[in-house]
Design an enzyme around this catalytic site. Structure first.
Site, PDB file in Angstrom:
ATOM      1  N   LYS A 157     -44.650  63.008  58.282  1.00 49.66           N
ATOM      2  CA  LYS A 157     -43.763  62.774  59.430  1.00 49.66           C
ATOM      3  C   LYS A 157     -42.738  61.696  59.070  1.00 49.66           C
ATOM      4  O   LYS A 157     -43.030  60.513  59.043  1.00 49.66           O
ATOM      5  CB  LYS A 157     -44.559  62.317  60.664  1.00 49.66           C
ATOM      6  CG  LYS A 157     -43.719  62.427  61.930  1.00 49.66           C
ATOM      7  CD  LYS A 157     -43.874  61.309  62.910  1.00 49.66           C
ATOM      8  CE  LYS A 157     -43.075  60.100  62.670  1.00 49.66           C
ATOM      9  NZ  LYS A 157     -41.607  60.196  62.802  1.00 49.66           N
ATOM     10  N   GLU A 232     -48.476  50.004  54.698  1.00 47.27           N
ATOM     11  CA  GLU A 232     -47.464  49.203  54.002  1.00 47.27           C
ATOM     12  C   GLU A 232     -46.519  48.702  55.081  1.00 47.27           C
ATOM     13  O   GLU A 232     -45.749  49.482  55.647  1.00 47.27           O
ATOM     14  CB  GLU A 232     -46.704  50.050  52.976  1.00 47.27           C
ATOM     15  CG  GLU A 232     -47.572  50.656  51.890  1.00 47.27           C
ATOM     16  CD  GLU A 232     -48.121  49.631  50.917  1.00 47.27           C
ATOM     17  OE1 GLU A 232     -47.755  48.442  51.004  1.00 47.27           O
ATOM     18  OE2 GLU A 232     -48.943  50.018  50.068  1.00 47.27           O
ATOM     19  N   CYS A 266     -38.512  46.028  52.966  1.00 40.93           N
ATOM     20  CA  CYS A 266     -39.705  45.224  53.244  1.00 40.93           C
ATOM     21  C   CYS A 266     -39.915  44.162  52.176  1.00 40.93           C
ATOM     22  O   CYS A 266     -40.565  43.157  52.431  1.00 40.93           O
ATOM     23  CB  CYS A 266     -40.922  46.127  53.359  1.00 40.93           C
ATOM     24  SG  CYS A 266     -41.061  47.219  51.957  1.00 40.93           S
ATOM     25  N   GLU A 359     -39.228  38.940  60.520  1.00 36.18           N
ATOM     26  CA  GLU A 359     -38.571  39.843  59.583  1.00 36.18           C
ATOM     27  C   GLU A 359     -37.289  40.357  60.224  1.00 36.18           C
ATOM     28  O   GLU A 359     -37.329  41.183  61.134  1.00 36.18           O
ATOM     29  CB  GLU A 359     -39.501  41.014  59.247  1.00 36.18           C
ATOM     30  CG  GLU A 359     -38.889  41.935  58.222  1.00 36.18           C
ATOM     31  CD  GLU A 359     -39.783  43.104  57.886  1.00 36.18           C
ATOM     32  OE1 GLU A 359     -40.360  43.697  58.815  1.00 36.18           O
ATOM     33  OE2 GLU A 359     -39.903  43.426  56.691  1.00 36.18           O
TER      34      GLU A 359
HETATM   35  P1  TAP Z   1     -41.522  51.715  62.597  1.00 33.12           P
HETATM   36  O1  TAP Z   1     -40.884  51.688  63.908  1.00 33.12           O
HETATM   37  O2  TAP Z   1     -42.829  51.064  62.448  1.00 33.12           O
HETATM   38  O3  TAP Z   1     -41.580  53.266  62.179  1.00 33.12           O
HETATM   39  C1  TAP Z   1     -42.152  53.724  61.000  1.00 33.12           C
HETATM   40  C2  TAP Z   1     -42.617  55.142  61.190  1.00 33.12           C
HETATM   41  O4  TAP Z   1     -43.665  55.146  62.156  1.00 33.12           O
HETATM   42  C3  TAP Z   1     -41.548  56.085  61.718  1.00 33.12           C
HETATM   43  O5  TAP Z   1     -41.743  57.366  61.166  1.00 33.12           O
HETATM   44  C4  TAP Z   1     -41.835  56.107  63.206  1.00 33.12           C
HETATM   45  O6  TAP Z   1     -41.371  57.282  63.833  1.00 33.12           O
HETATM   46  C5  TAP Z   1     -43.345  56.062  63.194  1.00 33.12           C
HETATM   47  N1  TAP Z   1     -43.959  55.594  64.435  1.00 33.12           N
HETATM   48  C6  TAP Z   1     -43.403  54.851  65.426  1.00 33.12           C
HETATM   49  N2  TAP Z   1     -44.302  54.659  66.415  1.00 33.12           N
HETATM   50  C7  TAP Z   1     -45.437  55.287  66.045  1.00 33.12           C
HETATM   51  C8  TAP Z   1     -46.722  55.443  66.650  1.00 33.12           C
HETATM   52  N3  TAP Z   1     -47.013  54.909  67.827  1.00 33.12           N
HETATM   53  N4  TAP Z   1     -47.663  56.157  65.997  1.00 33.12           N
HETATM   54  C9  TAP Z   1     -47.401  56.694  64.789  1.00 33.12           C
HETATM   55  N5  TAP Z   1     -46.203  56.592  64.172  1.00 33.12           N
HETATM   56  C10 TAP Z   1     -45.230  55.884  64.784  1.00 33.12           C
HETATM   57  O7  TAP Z   1     -40.653  51.057  61.461  1.00 33.12           O
HETATM   58  P2  TAP Z   1     -39.189  51.431  61.055  1.00 33.12           P
HETATM   59  O8  TAP Z   1     -38.300  50.866  62.107  1.00 33.12           O
HETATM   60  O9  TAP Z   1     -39.079  52.865  60.768  1.00 33.12           O
HETATM   61  O10 TAP Z   1     -39.032  50.637  59.655  1.00 33.12           O
HETATM   62  C11 TAP Z   1     -38.808  49.286  59.619  1.00 33.12           C
HETATM   63  C12 TAP Z   1     -40.097  48.517  59.379  1.00 33.12           C
HETATM   64  O11 TAP Z   1     -40.869  49.125  58.361  1.00 33.12           O
HETATM   65  C13 TAP Z   1     -39.843  47.115  58.878  1.00 33.12           C
HETATM   66  O12 TAP Z   1     -40.646  46.213  59.585  1.00 33.12           O
HETATM   67  C14 TAP Z   1     -40.245  47.122  57.419  1.00 33.12           C
HETATM   68  O13 TAP Z   1     -40.730  45.967  56.857  1.00 33.12           O
HETATM   69  C15 TAP Z   1     -41.285  48.145  57.397  1.00 33.12           C
HETATM   70  N6  TAP Z   1     -41.299  48.756  56.076  1.00 33.12           N
HETATM   71  C16 TAP Z   1     -42.291  48.414  55.240  1.00 33.12           C
HETATM   72  C17 TAP Z   1     -42.310  48.927  53.979  1.00 33.12           C
HETATM   73  C18 TAP Z   1     -43.416  48.586  53.066  1.00 33.12           C
HETATM   74  S1  TAP Z   1     -43.524  49.431  51.741  1.00 33.12           S
HETATM   75  N7  TAP Z   1     -44.260  47.674  53.319  1.00 33.12           N
HETATM   76  C19 TAP Z   1     -41.338  49.816  53.556  1.00 33.12           C
HETATM   77  C20 TAP Z   1     -40.331  50.147  54.432  1.00 33.12           C
HETATM   78  C21 TAP Z   1     -40.343  49.599  55.708  1.00 33.12           C
HETATM   79  P3  TAP Z   1     -39.943  57.366  64.597  1.00 33.12           P
HETATM   80  O14 TAP Z   1     -39.088  56.285  64.033  1.00 33.12           O
HETATM   81  O15 TAP Z   1     -39.492  58.730  64.248  1.00 33.12           O
HETATM   82  O16 TAP Z   1     -40.218  57.220  66.032  1.00 33.12           O
END
Ligand code: TAP
Length: 458
Positions: A157, A232, A266, A359
């Protein structure tokens, strides 16, 4: 069937819609899990050599479409085309690396009385993979490749903001000969499709990359069915620069370590800790390095930093720059549509300030002065996160002492690199659980089975 259930995919550099695709919901997620469940017995039974060959074919097929995939990723995620090419190259390398795994999933034989004891590393079954928008396909590959190599089937997903490259991966995998149902992509909201994967009784494991906040919910949801979980999550990594380092080299490297991917990384070294006696020289060199960053059209070959992912994310990043913010350096940004933000350095910042504790996930760096090794370690570790970090010094013993003292999963010395396909990646503390990449990832997509064969005893 889809009616008004469409995802409008926006191009961050233009703020215009670049594609409309069907939005999946619970029904489509359940269908994908059912397809993956049905495909699992045959996929785990594919001989190791044949599974390896299929993964190599997939890597070859991705390579043939690399330029188109890079352009798609650059447009959808707003990242410079040169960076996008590098990411697609890593995707291909990742599938090639794990194509070596099916034939190397070794167990042990363990000396016991009365018989032979042996272990097998068995696939888990259907695994749900949930990925973020900042590195869409490359992070998907870190999960999909080891999961498939170990004999699992997958429901992936992607984030709703950036689903296009993952849908392309699904198409290319099928065309490369991966059996139907082995890799399924569900493009829909995390709170619906992602949550369903977490709750679904037929999903054996969830591997998630995203925010610490959503990760907490996934860990607690997965506990209901004792799912295996890899998380992660976020980071607030320290780039620790001692006065005895090559300060010009550290200053030249610091901007890309925090402004790369417009800070939406991240691993971003967003806290730049500088030993006070070297601060003036470091800041003088940093000004030139930040001014030189070319922010602009992701498809321009010269661009080094693109826009932020969305208007709402730009508002969030801007909220860290109130009137009192100690803005020391501010780069350029283009005018016009698109979610642009200038590379910005705040200095001096106290480690307890909001900009240093949260962050930001945007191009905002905090310079935090320190005095001596002990204070450097204390400040670097004073965070809920522990993902990555760097140490710059010419004193090798100090570099190793500080490295061992830092609560971080990935550290580089006189370098800001974090990620290689062949080495483990993941966080300490609230940056996550488990490791991706390298040999370690396979442990997280298999369970160990212990077998005792009596040969005369019992
Ligand atoms: P999130 O909002 O956490 O979203 C990540 C993924 O989870 C998306 O596919 C999102 O779907 C999904 N998601 C959201 N709510 C969910 C739920 N209740 N149950 C299951 N899945 C759910 O993060 P983001 O905004 O995409 O990315 C930014 C964050 O990710 C930052 O904090 C960053 O640090 C972290 N990040 C960490 C890493 C590593 S490797 N540690 C790498 C990249 C990013 P939708 O967006 O489609 O709703």
């Amino acid at each position: 069937m889809w009616g008004d259930r469409l995802i409008s995919v926006t191009e961050p550099a233009t703020a215009e819609v670049m594609a409309e695709i069907p939005r999946a919901g619970i029904e489509e997620t359940d269908a994908a899990v059912a397809a993956a469940k049905a495909a699992f017995p045959a996929w785990r039974a594919v001989s190791p050599a044949d599974r390896a060959a299929l993964m190599r074919r997939l890597a070859d097929a991705l390579e043939r479409e690399a330029e188109a995939l890079a352009t798609l990723e650059a447009r959808n995620a707003g990242k410079p085309i040169a960076d996008a090419r590098g990411e697609i190259a890593m995707v291909i390398e990742c599938f090639r690396y794990y194509a070596g795994a099916p034939e190397r999933l070794l167990g042990h034989t363990i000396p016991v009385a009365g018989g032979v004891d042996m272990t097998f590393r068995e696939p888990l079954g259907v695994v749900g993979l949930i990925t973020p928008w900042n590195f869409p396909l490359v992070i998907a590959s870190w999960k999909v490749a080891p999961a498939l190599a170990a004999g699992n089937t997958v429901v992936l997903k992607p984030a709703e903001l950036t689903p296009l490259s993952s849908l392309e991966l699904e198409r290319i995998a099928l065309e490369a000969g991966l059996p139907e149902g082995v890799l399924n992509v569900v493009a829909g909201p995390g709170s619906v499709c992602g949550q369903r994967l977490v709750d679904h009784p037929d999903v054996a494991k969830v591997a998630f990359t995203g925010s610490t906040e959503v990760g907490r919910g996934i860990a607690s949801g997965a506990a209901q069915t004792i799912k295996r979980v890899t998380l992660e999550l976020g980071g607030k990594s320290a780039n620790v620069i001692f006065a005895d380092a090559d300060l010009d080299a550290a200053a030249a490297a610091a901007p890309s370590a925090v402004f790369g991917n417009a800070g939406q990384d991240c691993c971003a070294r967003s806290r730049i800790l500088v030993e006070r006696s070297g601060l003036d020289q470091f800041m003088a060199a940093l000004v030139g390095a930040v001014d030189a960053i070319r922010v602009g059209d992701p498809l321009d070959e010269q661009t080094q930093m693109g826009p932020l992912i969305s208007a709402s994310h730009r508002d969030t990043v801007a909220s860290y720059l109130n009137d009192d913010a100690p803005v020391a350096i501010r780069g350029d940004k283009p005018d016009g549509p698109g979610f642009w933000f200038e590379p910005t350095v705040l200095s001096p910042v106290d480690n307890s300030d909001r900009a240093a504790t949260e962050e930001i996930f945007g191009p905002v760096a905090c310079v935090i002065p320190f005095d001596g090794e002990d204070e450097a370690v204390q400040i670097a570790n004073d965070t809920i996160y522990g993902l990555s970090g760097s140490i710059w010094t010419r004193d090798g013993a100090k570099a190793l002492r500080v490295t061992r003292a830092l609560d971080s999963g990935v550290i580089s010395i006189n370098s800001n690199s974090s990620v290689r396909v062949t080495t483990p990646f993941g966080g300490f503390k609230q940056s996550g659980v488990g490791r991706e990449l390298g040999p370690d990832a396979l442990d997280h997509y298999t369970d160990v089975k212990n077998v005792y064969y009596a040969t005369g005893g019992n």
